[in-house]
Motif scaffolding. Sequence first.
Motif, PDB file in Angstrom:
ATOM      1  N   TRP A   1       2.026   4.815   2.415  1.00 55.51           N
ATOM      2  CA  TRP A   1       1.011   5.845   2.142  1.00 55.51           C
ATOM      3  C   TRP A   1       0.119   5.492   0.956  1.00 55.51           C
ATOM      4  CZ3 TRP A   1       2.697  11.664   2.900  1.00 55.51           C
ATOM      5  CH2 TRP A   1       2.934  11.893   4.265  1.00 55.51           C
ATOM      6  N   LYS A   2       0.510   4.440   0.221  1.00 56.06           N
ATOM      7  CA  LYS A   2      -0.269   4.039  -0.964  1.00 56.06           C
ATOM      8  C   LYS A   2      -0.491   5.258  -1.872  1.00 56.06           C
ATOM      9  CE  LYS A   2      -2.210   0.313   1.732  1.00 56.06           C
ATOM     10  NZ  LYS A   2      -3.310  -0.598   2.000  1.00 56.06           N
ATOM     11  N   MET A   3      -1.644   5.378  -2.541  1.00 50.20           N
ATOM     12  CA  MET A   3      -1.848   6.514  -3.451  1.00 50.20           C
ATOM     13  C   MET A   3      -2.515   7.671  -2.695  1.00 50.20           C
ATOM     14  SD  MET A   3      -3.261   6.388  -7.367  1.00 50.20           S
ATOM     15  CE  MET A   3      -5.004   6.581  -7.041  1.00 50.20           C
TER      16      MET A   3
ATOM     17  N   GLY B   1       5.503  -6.739  -4.030  1.00 46.97           N
ATOM     18  CA  GLY B   1       4.502  -7.798  -3.892  1.00 46.97           C
ATOM     19  C   GLY B   1       3.366  -7.485  -2.939  1.00 46.97           C
ATOM     20  N   HIS B   2       3.113  -6.189  -2.694  1.00 45.63           N
ATOM     21  CA  HIS B   2       1.937  -5.858  -1.873  1.00 45.63           C
ATOM     22  C   HIS B   2       0.701  -6.465  -2.542  1.00 45.63           C
ATOM     23  CE1 HIS B   2      -1.271  -3.596   0.023  1.00 45.63           C
ATOM     24  NE2 HIS B   2      -0.423  -3.329   0.996  1.00 45.63           N
ATOM     25  N   SER B   3      -0.257  -6.903  -1.742  1.00 45.68           N
ATOM     26  CA  SER B   3      -1.420  -7.610  -2.318  1.00 45.68           C
ATOM     27  C   SER B   3      -2.172  -6.724  -3.306  1.00 45.68           C
ATOM     28  CB  SER B   3      -2.351  -8.092  -1.215  1.00 45.68           C
ATOM     29  OG  SER B   3      -2.933  -7.001  -0.547  1.00 45.68           O
TER      30      SER B   3
ATOM     31  N   TYR C   1       3.920 -10.166   6.586  1.00 45.05           N
ATOM     32  CA  TYR C   1       2.726 -11.011   6.501  1.00 45.05           C
ATOM     33  C   TYR C   1       1.510 -10.105   6.608  1.00 45.05           C
ATOM     34  CZ  TYR C   1      -1.159 -13.906   7.964  1.00 45.05           C
ATOM     35  OH  TYR C   1      -2.404 -14.465   8.049  1.00 45.05           O
ATOM     36  N   GLU C   2       0.763 -10.014   5.520  1.00 39.62           N
ATOM     37  CA  GLU C   2      -0.415  -9.154   5.486  1.00 39.62           C
ATOM     38  C   GLU C   2      -1.615  -9.944   4.963  1.00 39.62           C
ATOM     39  OE1 GLU C   2       0.604  -4.735   5.207  1.00 39.62           O
ATOM     40  OE2 GLU C   2       0.628  -5.517   3.179  1.00 39.62           O
ATOM     41  N   PRO C   3      -2.454 -10.447   5.861  1.00 38.21           N
ATOM     42  CA  PRO C   3      -3.654 -11.131   5.375  1.00 38.21           C
ATOM     43  C   PRO C   3      -4.492 -10.129   4.571  1.00 38.21           C
ATOM     44  CG  PRO C   3      -3.509 -11.187   7.799  1.00 38.21           C
ATOM     45  CD  PRO C   3      -2.423 -10.300   7.318  1.00 38.21           C
TER      46      PRO C   3
ATOM     47  N   ALA D   1      -7.413  -8.389   6.103  1.00 34.46           N
ATOM     48  CA  ALA D   1      -7.182  -7.483   7.240  1.00 34.46           C
ATOM     49  C   ALA D   1      -6.749  -6.093   6.765  1.00 34.46           C
ATOM     50  CB  ALA D   1      -6.124  -8.074   8.171  1.00 34.46           C
ATOM     51  N   ILE D   2      -6.454  -5.960   5.479  1.00 32.93           N
ATOM     52  CA  ILE D   2      -5.936  -4.688   4.969  1.00 32.93           C
ATOM     53  C   ILE D   2      -7.077  -3.697   4.768  1.00 32.93           C
ATOM     54  CG2 ILE D   2      -4.795  -3.562   3.016  1.00 32.93           C
ATOM     55  CD1 ILE D   2      -3.143  -6.122   2.654  1.00 32.93           C
ATOM     56  N   GLY D   3      -6.999  -2.589   5.481  1.00 38.21           N
ATOM     57  CA  GLY D   3      -7.972  -1.518   5.312  1.00 38.21           C
ATOM     58  C   GLY D   3      -9.362  -1.842   5.829  1.00 38.21           C
ATOM     59  N   THR D   4      -9.514  -2.917   6.577  1.00 40.97           N
ATOM     60  CA  THR D   4     -10.853  -3.354   6.999  1.00 40.97           C
ATOM     61  C   THR D   4     -11.122  -3.117   8.478  1.00 40.97           C
ATOM     62  OG1 THR D   4     -10.015  -5.556   7.526  1.00 40.97           O
ATOM     63  CG2 THR D   4     -10.883  -5.215   5.285  1.00 40.97           C
TER      64      THR D   4
ATOM     65  N   GLY E   1      -1.775  -5.077   8.275  1.00 39.92           N
ATOM     66  CA  GLY E   1      -3.219  -5.236   8.113  1.00 39.92           C
ATOM     67  C   GLY E   1      -3.935  -4.662   9.313  1.00 39.92           C
ATOM     68  N   SER E   2      -4.456  -3.411   9.138  1.00 38.60           N
ATOM     69  CA  SER E   2      -5.210  -2.744  10.207  1.00 38.60           C
ATOM     70  C   SER E   2      -4.442  -2.600  11.517  1.00 38.60           C
ATOM     71  CB  SER E   2      -6.560  -3.437  10.437  1.00 38.60           C
ATOM     72  OG  SER E   2      -7.365  -3.320   9.281  1.00 38.60           O
ATOM     73  N   VAL E   3      -3.132  -2.335  11.414  1.00 34.02           N
ATOM     74  CA  VAL E   3      -2.373  -1.990  12.630  1.00 34.02           C
ATOM     75  C   VAL E   3      -2.743  -0.557  13.007  1.00 34.02           C
ATOM     76  CG1 VAL E   3      -0.086  -1.686  13.656  1.00 34.02           C
ATOM     77  CG2 VAL E   3      -0.472  -3.528  11.998  1.00 34.02           C
TER      78      VAL E   3
ATOM     79  N   VAL F   1       2.211  -0.543   7.997  1.00 34.66           N
ATOM     80  CA  VAL F   1       1.005   0.200   8.367  1.00 34.66           C
ATOM     81  C   VAL F   1       0.508   1.016   7.182  1.00 34.66           C
ATOM     82  CG1 VAL F   1       0.068   1.859  10.022  1.00 34.66           C
ATOM     83  CG2 VAL F   1       2.045   0.448  10.661  1.00 34.66           C
ATOM     84  N   GLY F   2      -0.761   0.862   6.823  1.00 29.88           N
ATOM     85  CA  GLY F   2      -1.334   1.660   5.748  1.00 29.88           C
ATOM     86  C   GLY F   2      -2.004   2.899   6.307  1.00 29.88           C
ATOM     87  N   GLY F   3      -3.320   2.834   6.463  1.00 27.59           N
ATOM     88  CA  GLY F   3      -4.129   3.990   6.863  1.00 27.59           C
ATOM     89  C   GLY F   3      -3.582   4.782   8.047  1.00 27.59           C
ATOM     90  N   ALA F   4      -3.149   4.093   9.092  1.00 21.05           N
ATOM     91  CA  ALA F   4      -2.705   4.794  10.300  1.00 21.05           C
ATOM     92  C   ALA F   4      -1.334   5.453  10.141  1.00 21.05           C
ATOM     93  CB  ALA F   4      -2.694   3.831  11.491  1.00 21.05           C
TER      94      ALA F   4
HETATM   95  P1  PGA Z   1      -3.873  -0.884   6.537  1.00 23.98           P
HETATM   96  O1  PGA Z   1      -2.943  -1.297   5.284  1.00 23.98           O
HETATM   97  O2  PGA Z   1      -2.965  -0.617   7.696  1.00 23.98           O
HETATM   98  O3  PGA Z   1      -4.609   0.338   6.064  1.00 23.98           O
HETATM   99  O4  PGA Z   1      -4.780  -2.047   6.788  1.00 23.98           O
HETATM  100  C1  PGA Z   1      -1.853  -2.133   5.472  1.00 23.98           C
HETATM  101  C2  PGA Z   1      -1.123  -2.334   4.190  1.00 23.98           C
HETATM  102  O5  PGA Z   1      -1.766  -2.478   3.127  1.00 23.98           O
HETATM  103  O6  PGA Z   1       0.115  -2.360   4.174  1.00 23.98           O
END
Ligand code: PGA
Length: 247
Positions: A10-12, A92-94, A162-164, A167-170, A208-210, A229-232
Motif C-alpha cells: 500500500w506504500k504511503m 530493499g524496495h526501489s 523482481y521489480e524493474p 515499470a513501477i507505477g508507470t 511493476g504495474s501488475v 502489487v502497488g497501485g492495484a
Molecule cells: P505498482 O507498484 O504496482 O503500482 O507499479 C509496484 C511496487 O512498487 O511494488
Amino acid sequence: MKRRLVVGNWKMHGTARDLAEARELTRLPANANRQVVICPPATLLHRMSRIFEGTGLSTGGQDCHSGESGAHTGDISAAMLLDAGASFAIVGHSERRSDHGETSANVQSKAQAACKAGLAAIVCVGETEEERDRNIELEVVGRQLLESVPENANGDNLAVAYEPVWAIGTGRTPSIDDIEAVHEFARKQLVERFGASVGNSIRLLYGGSVKPNNAEAISNSRDVDGCLVGGASLNATSFAAIAKAFG
Ligand code: PGA
C-alpha cells in the motif's frame, strides 16, 4: 508445487477508513495454492492483522530496521512488525533504495533481521530504465541479488521480487519474454548459490504495474511464483482479481 505468493504494497496510502478494503478482501475464497498478503502503512498494521485473523490472509511491513532496538527515531524493528501481527517484511524496495539511499548491504542486514525475528523477507531488486537501455539488467539484478540476499535464506524465510524501476507505477511492463529472462537468470543464481533444493524453493515474484488485465499472463510465465502489487492492491476488487489469477 510451490505455493504462489501475492503481495499488495500500500506504500504511503491508507488511513482507518481504507480498512474497508481489507474487510472486503476477507471475502476472497481461501485457496491452498496461494498466499495473499497486504503490506499496509505501519499505522494500520495491527488493525489490519486483526481483521485478517482466521481468514488465511496475512500482513507484512514495508521495511524494517536492521537492529533489534535502539535510538533510531522513526524506525521500526522486525520484532515490532511481528508484534503488530505481520508475517512478512518487504526490504530493499526501489523507493527505499532511492528515497533513503539504502544499499544492497543495508538491505541484506534488514533481510537478516526480518528472518531472525521470524518474518519472511521479501527482497526487492530491479534495474532502472537507463540500465535497461544499456542492456545491463542481468548484471544489475545479479549484483543486487548477490549483495541483498543473506546467507541463511531459504524458501520459508525469503522471497525475491523482481521489480524493474521503470515499470513501477508507470503502467508499463516488460514483455513476458523479458520477465522470464530475468527470472530464469535469478533462479540460476539462487540455485548456484544455495543448491538446487533451497534455490528452487525461494519464490520469485514479479512486480511493476501488475493489474487485473495482465495478471493472468504474468502468472503463467516461467519461474514466476507470485507478484508484488502497488497501485492495484489499494482496491479490494482489483487485488482479488489479481490474486485469483495466481491460484
Ligand atoms: P505498482 O507498484 O504496482 O503500482 O507499479 C509496484 C511496487 O512498487 O511494488
